[in-house]
Scaffold this motif. Sequence first.
Motif, PDB file in Angstrom:
ATOM      1  N   ARG A  16       0.820  -1.205   0.000  1.00 54.18           N
ATOM      2  CA  ARG A  16       0.000   0.000   0.000  1.00 54.18           C
ATOM      3  C   ARG A  16       0.858   1.261   0.000  1.00 54.18           C
ATOM      4  O   ARG A  16       2.075   1.215   0.156  1.00 54.18           O
ATOM      5  CB  ARG A  16      -0.951   0.013   1.192  1.00 54.18           C
ATOM      6  N   GLU A  33      -5.005   6.776   1.444  1.00 58.73           N
ATOM      7  CA  GLU A  33      -4.265   5.533   1.225  1.00 58.73           C
ATOM      8  C   GLU A  33      -4.701   4.901  -0.094  1.00 58.73           C
ATOM      9  O   GLU A  33      -5.861   5.041  -0.484  1.00 58.73           O
ATOM     10  CB  GLU A  33      -4.605   4.583   2.389  1.00 58.73           C
ATOM     11  N   SER A  34      -3.785   4.225  -0.764  1.00 55.26           N
ATOM     12  CA  SER A  34      -4.191   3.463  -1.958  1.00 55.26           C
ATOM     13  C   SER A  34      -3.323   2.205  -2.061  1.00 55.26           C
ATOM     14  O   SER A  34      -2.790   1.742  -1.063  1.00 55.26           O
ATOM     15  CB  SER A  34      -4.066   4.326  -3.215  1.00 55.26           C
ATOM     16  N   SER A  49      -0.815   4.562  -8.119  1.00 55.78           N
ATOM     17  CA  SER A  49      -1.183   4.519  -6.693  1.00 55.78           C
ATOM     18  C   SER A  49      -0.916   5.852  -6.011  1.00 55.78           C
ATOM     19  O   SER A  49      -1.731   6.342  -5.211  1.00 55.78           O
ATOM     20  CB  SER A  49      -0.397   3.422  -5.972  1.00 55.78           C
ATOM     21  N   SER A  52      -3.433   8.465  -7.212  1.00 54.46           N
ATOM     22  CA  SER A  52      -4.746   8.156  -6.627  1.00 54.46           C
ATOM     23  C   SER A  52      -4.813   8.579  -5.157  1.00 54.46           C
ATOM     24  O   SER A  52      -5.776   9.240  -4.725  1.00 54.46           O
ATOM     25  CB  SER A  52      -5.014   6.652  -6.797  1.00 54.46           C
ATOM     26  N   ALA A  53      -3.798   8.241  -4.372  1.00 53.75           N
ATOM     27  CA  ALA A  53      -3.796   8.625  -2.954  1.00 53.75           C
ATOM     28  C   ALA A  53      -3.676  10.140  -2.809  1.00 53.75           C
ATOM     29  O   ALA A  53      -4.302  10.744  -1.925  1.00 53.75           O
ATOM     30  CB  ALA A  53      -2.641   7.924  -2.227  1.00 53.75           C
ATOM     31  N   GLU A  56      -7.037  11.837  -3.585  1.00 54.80           N
ATOM     32  CA  GLU A  56      -7.946  11.613  -2.466  1.00 54.80           C
ATOM     33  C   GLU A  56      -7.588  12.529  -1.286  1.00 54.80           C
ATOM     34  O   GLU A  56      -8.472  13.109  -0.643  1.00 54.80           O
ATOM     35  CB  GLU A  56      -7.868  10.144  -2.044  1.00 54.80           C
TER      36      GLU A  56
END
Lengths: 289, 289
Positions: A16, A33-34, A49, A52-53, A56
């Motif tokens: 992660r 978190e991703s 990842s 993306s995190a 967010e």
Amino acid sequence: MTKEAYIIGVDGGGTRCRAQLEDMHGNILGQAESGSANIMTNAEQALRSIISASEEAVYRAGRPISLDQVYLGAGLAGANIPSAVKQFHSLPNPFKAVHVMSDLHSACLGAHNGSPGALVICGTGSAGTAYQNGEFFDRGGYGIAVGDNASGAWLGLEAIKYTLLAFDGVKEKSVLFFSVCAHFNLKTAAELTAQVKGFKGGDYGVLAPVVVDAFDKDCSIATALITKGASYLSTIAASLSDNYRLPLSLVGGLNGIYSPLLTEQVQSLLVAPKSSPQTGVIEYMKRKL
Amino acid sequence: MTKEAYIIGVDGGGTRCRAQLEDMHGNILGQAESGSANIMTNAEQALRSIISASEEAVYRAGRPISLDQVYLGAGLAGANIPSAVKQFHSLPNPFKAVHVMSDLHSACLGAHNGSPGALVICGTGSAGTAYQNGEFFDRGGYGIAVGDNASGAWLGLEAIKYTLLAFDGVKEKSVLFFSVCAHFNLKTAAELTAQVKGFKGGDYGVLAPVVVDAFDKDCSIATALITKGASYLSTIAASLSDNYRLPLSLVGGLNGIYSPLLTEQVQSLLVAPKSSPQTGVIEYMKRKL
């Protein structure tokens, strides 16, 4: 008019990736978190990842921030491999600027709030680093095929090697022997070699609790293994401590087992990590900007 | 009228395959060689190599023999793996009948002309077996990932592990350290891990002469490694000797190094191999027919 700048600190590992968004005054605005972000395994996936995190974290901040206002500092698994870093930097990204370091280094910066200090990690793998005078000094982290002494993968691999020698009568059969046989549900050496064929670090690491359990039952073989691991960790910790002057954090799943077995001098250096790798890399970025 | 029967004995390894054709009276009629015949690596290729060497041996015999008159006995690398043997037997073949055994077993039968005896092989890999009362008793042969102690691959892998620890200051820098660095033409641990990534047994084995050379120069690290290897070989040799009663052959590229370092009791058992694996498997077949 220049838009305000922000910093995102990322801690990215094999399973992660965590992102933390701060403004330049040190206020935490959002966290998220991703998925996995190991740039050695897959640089494209790692970047996905991270983005993306980051998106967010920005969304959770509740402000109209776009990623081109954001300096990204990322401590990433695989970033000790120069070719992986080069590959990662070759990918187009939406950030204002990107700085990458190994997850070991960001963990060390976080543990000591960016002050001089050392960190030794012992989980599935093992490695150590010290940060002093703006530089990092590394030990280990070479992978289970040729190193990672004391790690969970190493305990598992050594347990398998020992079990095969015990099948052949080269070593005595101990609690660990019967525990390994029970774990794999097998009765012969051939069944064991068939089951472990193609094992990688994580596969061996699954056996670490079996070794720890045998150690708890005073198995002499398991005790010898864990003592050997502790001796290795003491040696690299001492060599990173600048003659026992730097504080040392010991992190990772096996540190509860190893801590009491380290030399007294090394134990006297132990401190709990002060903050997270994400915070560590953000503080480091701020001093660089 | 039944056509006369013949026997072909094959010794098949990872790089080549040797075939020997005999009549039922023990007369050698023809011999030939072809490519690799490791049934674990590639069963189809192994069968092609065996047929090719057999056809050549028959051609050299200068008689009108067809392979359906021939009993094939083959000692093959990989035949200690049951799934590989099953895969090999599932392929259509031109022989009257086929019997497969591991190349370790055929080497042992050859070494002692089918009489009770033990054999330990130490080349790129290591393994041992004893033949007594019609049965084989095996030791080792588990591969470099989890075993093959004392072998060339093991010496190379241990030398690489040691070199990385020496880079980190965990072990002293010795003749072996500088020899390994010179061999790979490198100056850092990262350069070494990059070069050995994905190494398999044979790749590690290339380093064995570097270890032997350091041993010849009285390097304490190389001496400790080779002494440890010799101790392992002595232990499995002793355990195969039926309380020091069976004769023992030591074969493979490293046996000249290890022989003088074995325990005196094990050295007293040493005999040169009496005949080849091909002859060994043919004699075994004759008693089975």
